[in-house]
Design an enzyme around this catalytic site. Structure first.
Site, PDB file in Angstrom:
ATOM      1  N   HIS A  68      11.236   3.064  -1.737  1.00  0.00           N
ATOM      2  CA  HIS A  68       9.393   3.046  -2.535  1.00  0.00           C
ATOM      3  C   HIS A  68       9.623   2.216  -4.057  1.00  0.00           C
ATOM      4  O   HIS A  68       8.730   1.622  -4.345  1.00  0.00           O
ATOM      5  CB  HIS A  68       9.574   4.385  -2.455  1.00  0.00           C
ATOM      6  CG  HIS A  68       7.869   4.734  -2.795  1.00  0.00           C
ATOM      7  ND1 HIS A  68       7.406   5.986  -2.536  1.00  0.00           N
ATOM      8  CD2 HIS A  68       6.569   3.952  -3.468  1.00  0.00           C
ATOM      9  CE1 HIS A  68       6.316   6.108  -2.664  1.00  0.00           C
ATOM     10  NE2 HIS A  68       5.989   4.309  -3.250  1.00  0.00           N
ATOM     11  N   TYR A  79       4.245  11.414  -1.512  1.00  0.00           N
ATOM     12  CA  TYR A  79       2.744  11.766  -1.450  1.00  0.00           C
ATOM     13  C   TYR A  79       2.801  12.957  -1.049  1.00  0.00           C
ATOM     14  O   TYR A  79       0.938  13.560  -0.757  1.00  0.00           O
ATOM     15  CB  TYR A  79       1.841  10.885  -0.837  1.00  0.00           C
ATOM     16  CG  TYR A  79       1.811   9.462  -0.942  1.00  0.00           C
ATOM     17  CD1 TYR A  79       2.148   8.520  -1.821  1.00  0.00           C
ATOM     18  CD2 TYR A  79       1.493   8.282  -0.168  1.00  0.00           C
ATOM     19  CE1 TYR A  79       2.259   7.357  -2.685  1.00  0.00           C
ATOM     20  CE2 TYR A  79       1.349   6.890  -0.515  1.00  0.00           C
ATOM     21  CZ  TYR A  79       1.612   6.281  -1.431  1.00  0.00           C
ATOM     22  OH  TYR A  79       2.191   5.177  -1.754  1.00  0.00           O
ATOM     23  N   LYS A 109       7.635   6.034   3.782  1.00  0.00           N
ATOM     24  CA  LYS A 109       8.601   4.746   3.037  1.00  0.00           C
ATOM     25  C   LYS A 109       9.631   5.775   1.879  1.00  0.00           C
ATOM     26  O   LYS A 109       9.833   7.548   2.266  1.00  0.00           O
ATOM     27  CB  LYS A 109       7.876   5.078   1.264  1.00  0.00           C
ATOM     28  CG  LYS A 109       6.333   4.377   1.486  1.00  0.00           C
ATOM     29  CD  LYS A 109       5.753   3.264   0.451  1.00  0.00           C
ATOM     30  CE  LYS A 109       4.403   2.769   0.630  1.00  0.00           C
ATOM     31  NZ  LYS A 109       3.780   3.514   1.131  1.00  0.00           N
ATOM     32  N   ASP A 117      -1.354   3.737   5.440  1.00  0.00           N
ATOM     33  CA  ASP A 117       0.206   4.000   4.586  1.00  0.00           C
ATOM     34  C   ASP A 117       0.465   4.988   4.059  1.00  0.00           C
ATOM     35  O   ASP A 117      -0.669   5.848   3.339  1.00  0.00           O
ATOM     36  CB  ASP A 117      -0.380   3.047   3.764  1.00  0.00           C
ATOM     37  CG  ASP A 117       1.149   2.039   2.813  1.00  0.00           C
ATOM     38  OD1 ASP A 117       2.238   1.803   2.999  1.00  0.00           O
ATOM     39  OD2 ASP A 117       1.076   2.948   1.551  1.00  0.00           O
TER      40      ASP A 117
HETATM   41  N1  LIG Z   1       4.481   1.148  -2.628  1.00  0.00           N
HETATM   42  C1  LIG Z   1       3.654   1.647  -4.055  1.00  0.00           C
HETATM   43  O1  LIG Z   1       4.563   2.179  -5.140  1.00  0.00           O
HETATM   44  C2  LIG Z   1       2.501   2.292  -4.258  1.00  0.00           C
HETATM   45  C3  LIG Z   1       1.416   2.613  -5.166  1.00  0.00           C
HETATM   46  C4  LIG Z   1       0.039   2.784  -4.949  1.00  0.00           C
HETATM   47  C5  LIG Z   1       0.260   2.129  -4.012  1.00  0.00           C
HETATM   48  N2  LIG Z   1       0.085   2.734  -2.527  1.00  0.00           N
HETATM   49  C6  LIG Z   1      -0.760   2.414  -1.812  1.00  0.00           C
HETATM   50  O2  LIG Z   1      -1.806   1.113  -1.146  1.00  0.00           O
HETATM   51  C7  LIG Z   1      -2.536   2.499  -1.240  1.00  0.00           C
HETATM   52  C8  LIG Z   1      -3.904   1.376  -1.998  1.00  0.00           C
HETATM   53  O3  LIG Z   1      -3.898   1.947  -3.774  1.00  0.00           O
HETATM   54  P1  LIG Z   1      -4.160   2.865  -4.191  1.00  0.00           P
HETATM   55  O4  LIG Z   1      -4.855   4.256  -3.598  1.00  0.00           O
HETATM   56  O5  LIG Z   1      -2.975   3.135  -5.319  1.00  0.00           O
HETATM   57  O6  LIG Z   1      -5.764   2.216  -5.205  1.00  0.00           O
HETATM   58  P2  LIG Z   1      -6.733   1.176  -4.572  1.00  0.00           P
HETATM   59  O7  LIG Z   1      -6.767   1.765  -3.305  1.00  0.00           O
HETATM   60  O8  LIG Z   1      -7.040   0.375  -5.146  1.00  0.00           O
HETATM   61  O9  LIG Z   1      -7.573   2.361  -5.520  1.00  0.00           O
HETATM   62  C9  LIG Z   1      -8.450   3.463  -4.514  1.00  0.00           C
HETATM   63  C10 LIG Z   1      -9.594   3.905  -6.129  1.00  0.00           C
HETATM   64  O10 LIG Z   1     -10.546   3.491  -5.178  1.00  0.00           O
HETATM   65  C11 LIG Z   1     -12.140   3.433  -5.170  1.00  0.00           C
HETATM   66  N3  LIG Z   1     -12.563   2.947  -3.786  1.00  0.00           N
HETATM   67  C12 LIG Z   1     -12.715   3.596  -2.940  1.00  0.00           C
HETATM   68  N4  LIG Z   1     -13.030   2.115  -1.743  1.00  0.00           N
HETATM   69  C13 LIG Z   1     -14.151   1.819  -3.012  1.00  0.00           C
HETATM   70  C14 LIG Z   1     -15.437   1.132  -2.512  1.00  0.00           C
HETATM   71  N5  LIG Z   1     -15.944   1.024  -1.956  1.00  0.00           N
HETATM   72  N6  LIG Z   1     -15.991   1.082  -3.831  1.00  0.00           N
HETATM   73  C15 LIG Z   1     -15.340   1.882  -4.805  1.00  0.00           C
HETATM   74  N7  LIG Z   1     -14.928   3.076  -5.180  1.00  0.00           N
HETATM   75  C16 LIG Z   1     -13.460   2.777  -4.284  1.00  0.00           C
HETATM   76  C17 LIG Z   1     -10.813   5.153  -4.750  1.00  0.00           C
HETATM   77  O11 LIG Z   1     -12.308   6.688  -5.395  1.00  0.00           O
HETATM   78  P3  LIG Z   1     -12.273   7.550  -4.250  1.00  0.00           P
HETATM   79  O12 LIG Z   1     -11.149   7.652  -3.093  1.00  0.00           O
HETATM   80  O13 LIG Z   1     -13.354   8.715  -4.938  1.00  0.00           O
HETATM   81  O14 LIG Z   1     -13.154   6.824  -3.083  1.00  0.00           O
HETATM   82  C18 LIG Z   1     -10.297   5.788  -5.429  1.00  0.00           C
HETATM   83  O15 LIG Z   1     -10.082   5.938  -6.702  1.00  0.00           O
HETATM   84  C19 LIG Z   1      -2.537   3.361  -1.321  1.00  0.00           C
HETATM   85  O16 LIG Z   1      -3.511   4.203  -0.929  1.00  0.00           O
HETATM   86  C20 LIG Z   1      -1.279   3.943  -0.905  1.00  0.00           C
HETATM   87  O17 LIG Z   1      -0.927   3.727   0.557  1.00  0.00           O
HETATM   88  C21 LIG Z   1       1.306   1.589  -2.878  1.00  0.00           C
END
Ligand SMILES: NC(=O)c1ccc[n+]([C@@H]2O[C@H](COP(=O)([O-])OP(=O)(O)OC[C@H]3O[C@@H](n4cnc5c(N)ncnc54)[C@H](OP(=O)(O)O)[C@@H]3O)[C@@H](O)[C@H]2O)c1
Length: 271
Positions: A104, A48, A73, A43
């Protein structure tokens, strides 16, 4: 890999890998590692600024295109220019088509998202994307798309984790056959989610980590989920979630953590 069948008949791997805030200079390496671990659903988004890195990792992997599921997106300032924005994304990704293209954010003060949705319908008919959907379309914006256009979005990708579950949007989406994708599934590590006893308790009971328990909660709720991490050990950890099951009472205790704990952007605002 478990899949979800979307309302257009296409299937999507229920667990994927997100690359929000993955440094463009590191993206090729990180996505390569994710593909090595076994992820096949990536994704990304134009904003990004790492679509090129995703594309390079895909090209270098040698994995047949049809085994991959790629989402990107449309950014807010291109809502009246989706055809060109899509061409730029495909060029950066080095692909002929993506599997899923999303608006988005609604960016409601621009009032262009209905027109943008009509453009996505056209892009799908041109074969440039297999499926089309929305992101951050909470109730009033999703309702308007459903009312004013002829194509029901395949997905709505919204901030969703135990502290912020957006039940009204989930209910509207489900009633209309729109699959929910959870972004920020781990609370973006901004919320001390992983320390809650409702997560650490089941983690100890199942010999898993709190992160694996949260991801499992998303999967058992039927949500599509793609946690982000820069670290290979966590990629593996986040992928090993298909060998245990949370009980009804464990699921209910996690669901009871709802506290309107939004950690990301406000869909009613312009980004
Ligand atoms: N449509 C939108 O507006 C929107 C907005 C935000 C995100 N997204 C999508 O959703 C995806 C996921 O959401 P997100 O990246 O915002 O947040 P997330 O996946 O909820 O959290 C990522 C965070 O969690 C940490 N983490 C990952 N695995 C872990 C584990 N097993 N134990 C402890 N900590 C862990 C990562 O740190 P490290 O990297 O240091 O491991 C990072 O700081 C994004 O990458 C993106 O593709 C979409």
């Amino acid at each position: 890999m478990q899949t979800v069948t979307l309302n257009d008949g296409k299937t999507i791997p229920q667990l994927g890998f997100g690359v929000f805030k993955v440094d463009p200079a590191e993206t090729e390496r990180i996505v390569t590692e994710a593909l090595e671990v076994g992820y096949r659903h990536i994704d990304t988004a134009a904003i990004y600024r790492n679509e090129e890195g995703v594309g390079r990792a895909i090209a270098a992997s040698g994995i047949p295109r049809e085994e991959l599921y790629i989402t990107t997106k449309l950014w807010n300032d291109r809502q009246d220019d989706a055809q060109a924005a899509m061409a730029e994304s495909l060029e950066k990704l080095g692909l002929d088509y993506v599997d899923l293209y999303l608006i988005h954010w609604p960016a409601p003060s621009n009032d262009k998202y209905v027109g943008a949705w009509e453009s996505l319908i056209e892009l799908r008919s041109q074969g440039l994307t297999k499926s089309i959907g929305l992101a951050n379309f909470v109730v009033p914006y999703l309702e308007r798309i459903l009312k004013e256009t002829d194509v029901v979005p395949a997905v709505d990708q919204i901030e969703l984790h135990p502290a912020h579950q957006q039940p009204a949007t989930v209910e509207l989406a489900r009633k209309n056959g729109v699959a929910i994708e959870s972004w920020g599934p781990l609370g973006q590590a901004k919320y001390p989610l992983l320390e809650y006893p409702e997560l650490t308790g089941p983690a100890a009971a199942h010999g898993k980590t709190a992160a694996q328990v949260v991801i499992r909660w998303h999967l058992q709720n039927g949500y599509i989920v793609f946690p982000k991490t820069n670290h290979k050990a966590r990629m593996i950890e986040n992928f090993e979630v298909f060998d245990f099951e949370l009980s009804d009472s464990e699921m209910a205790a996690i669901t009871a953590l709802e506290r309107e704990g939004m950690v990301g952007g406000d869909p009613h605002a312009l980004h």
